[in-house]
Design an enzyme around this catalytic site. Structure first.
Site, PDB file in Angstrom:
ATOM      1  N   GLU A 176      -5.261  -4.584  10.858  1.00 24.08           N
ATOM      2  CA  GLU A 176      -4.021  -3.577  11.152  1.00 24.08           C
ATOM      3  C   GLU A 176      -4.267  -2.766  12.295  1.00 24.08           C
ATOM      4  OE1 GLU A 176      -2.187  -2.546   7.078  1.00 24.08           O
ATOM      5  OE2 GLU A 176      -4.073  -1.218   7.301  1.00 24.08           O
ATOM      6  N   LYS A 190       0.128   4.241  -0.295  1.00 21.27           N
ATOM      7  CA  LYS A 190      -0.489   5.599   0.439  1.00 21.27           C
ATOM      8  C   LYS A 190      -0.264   6.736  -0.604  1.00 21.27           C
ATOM      9  CE  LYS A 190      -0.141   3.234   4.603  1.00 21.27           C
ATOM     10  NZ  LYS A 190       0.011   3.409   6.209  1.00 21.27           N
ATOM     11  N   HIS A 239      -9.354   1.586   5.336  1.00 17.38           N
ATOM     12  CA  HIS A 239      -8.017   1.560   5.991  1.00 17.38           C
ATOM     13  C   HIS A 239      -8.228   2.465   7.179  1.00 17.38           C
ATOM     14  CE1 HIS A 239      -3.949   2.771   6.793  1.00 17.38           C
ATOM     15  NE2 HIS A 239      -3.584   1.474   5.926  1.00 17.38           N
ATOM     16  N   SER A 272       3.797  -1.839  10.240  1.00 20.99           N
ATOM     17  CA  SER A 272       4.833  -1.876  10.415  1.00 20.99           C
ATOM     18  C   SER A 272       5.560  -3.219  10.114  1.00 20.99           C
ATOM     19  CB  SER A 272       5.549  -1.617  11.709  1.00 20.99           C
ATOM     20  OG  SER A 272       5.048   0.036  12.034  1.00 20.99           O
ATOM     21  N   ASN A 294       0.919  -1.157  -0.043  1.00 20.06           N
ATOM     22  CA  ASN A 294      -0.010   0.064   0.104  1.00 20.06           C
ATOM     23  C   ASN A 294       0.918   1.363   0.048  1.00 20.06           C
ATOM     24  OD1 ASN A 294      -1.724   2.103   0.513  1.00 20.06           O
ATOM     25  ND2 ASN A 294      -2.149   1.415   2.637  1.00 20.06           N
ATOM     26  N   GLU A 305      -6.520   4.995   8.132  1.00 21.50           N
ATOM     27  CA  GLU A 305      -6.044   6.336   7.770  1.00 21.50           C
ATOM     28  C   GLU A 305      -7.501   6.943   7.233  1.00 21.50           C
ATOM     29  OE1 GLU A 305      -2.549   5.794   5.609  1.00 21.50           O
ATOM     30  OE2 GLU A 305      -1.745   5.338   7.392  1.00 21.50           O
ATOM     31  N   GLY A 311       2.732   2.716  10.518  1.00 15.76           N
ATOM     32  CA  GLY A 311       3.489   3.593  10.639  1.00 15.76           C
ATOM     33  C   GLY A 311       4.400   4.183  11.686  1.00 15.76           C
TER      34      GLY A 311
END
Ligand code: PGA
Length: 251
Positions: A167, A11, A95, A213, A9, A97, A173
């Site tokens: 996730e 992003k 996701h 991560s 991904n 985010e 991240g």
């Protein structure tokens, strides 16, 4: 046996030029493993160049998001049909985010999941708990409510289109990845929920990916867990070397 998925991904990273270089680099290495499904999710602007460069290879293309309507007056949105038209087989939905920065709710994600399936896309449906949830022992409750909301009234005839990515938000991240045991615990919980709702036979093929991560050195121990069927890789997927190693360590 569920065939593993290794998905990158990107992003909001990579330009057309760097995306093209990435594909050249990864395809320039020795042949990619044919025992895993390899997926890359570039930003919309790089879909065309990646599609062109991966042609004939084993890499599949994914969108990172899409709108919840089939078409029409939705300035700035991209539809499921547009992703298909751009060569995508998959779309990442839900996701954290999107949930965090774009206020996406379970109800909105549910609409997107259904429309994506109806338009013939496969889904990587993401979910996971925050650090606060984990610290307060709410991980299973949060995951269960995200599953129930995102997959409400899901057509069981479409289950072969569904993959789930666990996730944990605190691991995305941050460099803090869940231990294989922590991830396996939630994956087992997700699998049990799927079996309860859809039946064990129907849900047996659904792949559950871990994301947060992931690095080359953490991928093999995660993949060794019984209910971890793949990896969704953000930061480390931007480097073709790392992504290549993750694919190889994950077979
Ligand atoms: P990360 O991102 O690997 O950079 O933590 C994973 C993801 O958000 O899918």
């Amino acid at each position: 046996m569920r065939r593993p998925i290794i998905a990158g991904n990107w992003k909001m990273n990579m330009l057309i030029s760097t995306a093209a270089e990435w594909v050249e680099e990864i395809l320039g290495k020795s042949p990619l493993s044919d025992s895993v499904d390899i997926i890359v999710a570039p930003p919309f602007t790089a879909l065309a160049v990646v599609r062109e460069r991966i042609e004939g290879s084993r890499i599949l293309l994914a969108g990172q998001n899409m709108g919840p309507e089939a078409e029409g007056a939705r300035t700035g949105e991209v539809s499921a049909a547009m992703l298909k038209d751009a060569g995508c087989n998959y779309v990442i939905l839900g996701h954290s985010e999107r949930r965090q920065f774009f206020a996406e709710t379970d109800e909105l994600i549910n609409r997107k999941i259904k429309i994506a399936c109806d338009q013939g896309l496969n889904i990587i449906f993401c979910l996971g708990e925050s650090l606060d949830d984990r610290d307060n022992d709410r991980t299973h409750d949060v995951v269960e409510s995200q599953l129930a909301g995102g997959l409400a009234d899901f057509d069981t005839g479409q289950l072969d289109r569904l993959a789930i990515a666990y996730e944990p938000v605190w691991a995305i991240g941050t460099g803090l990845n869940a231990s294989p045991e922590q991830a396996q615990d939630v994956h087992r919980f997700i699998r049990a929920w799927l079996e309860k709702i859809f039946g064990s036979e129907r849900s047996a093929g659904i792949r559950i990916l871990y994301g947060g991560s992931v690095k080359p050195e953490t991928s093999a121990p995660l993949m060794a867990e019984q209910d971890i069927d793949g990896l969704l890789v953000g930061g480390a997927s931007l480097k073709s070397d790392y992504f290549y190693d993750i694919i190889n360590f994950s077979q």
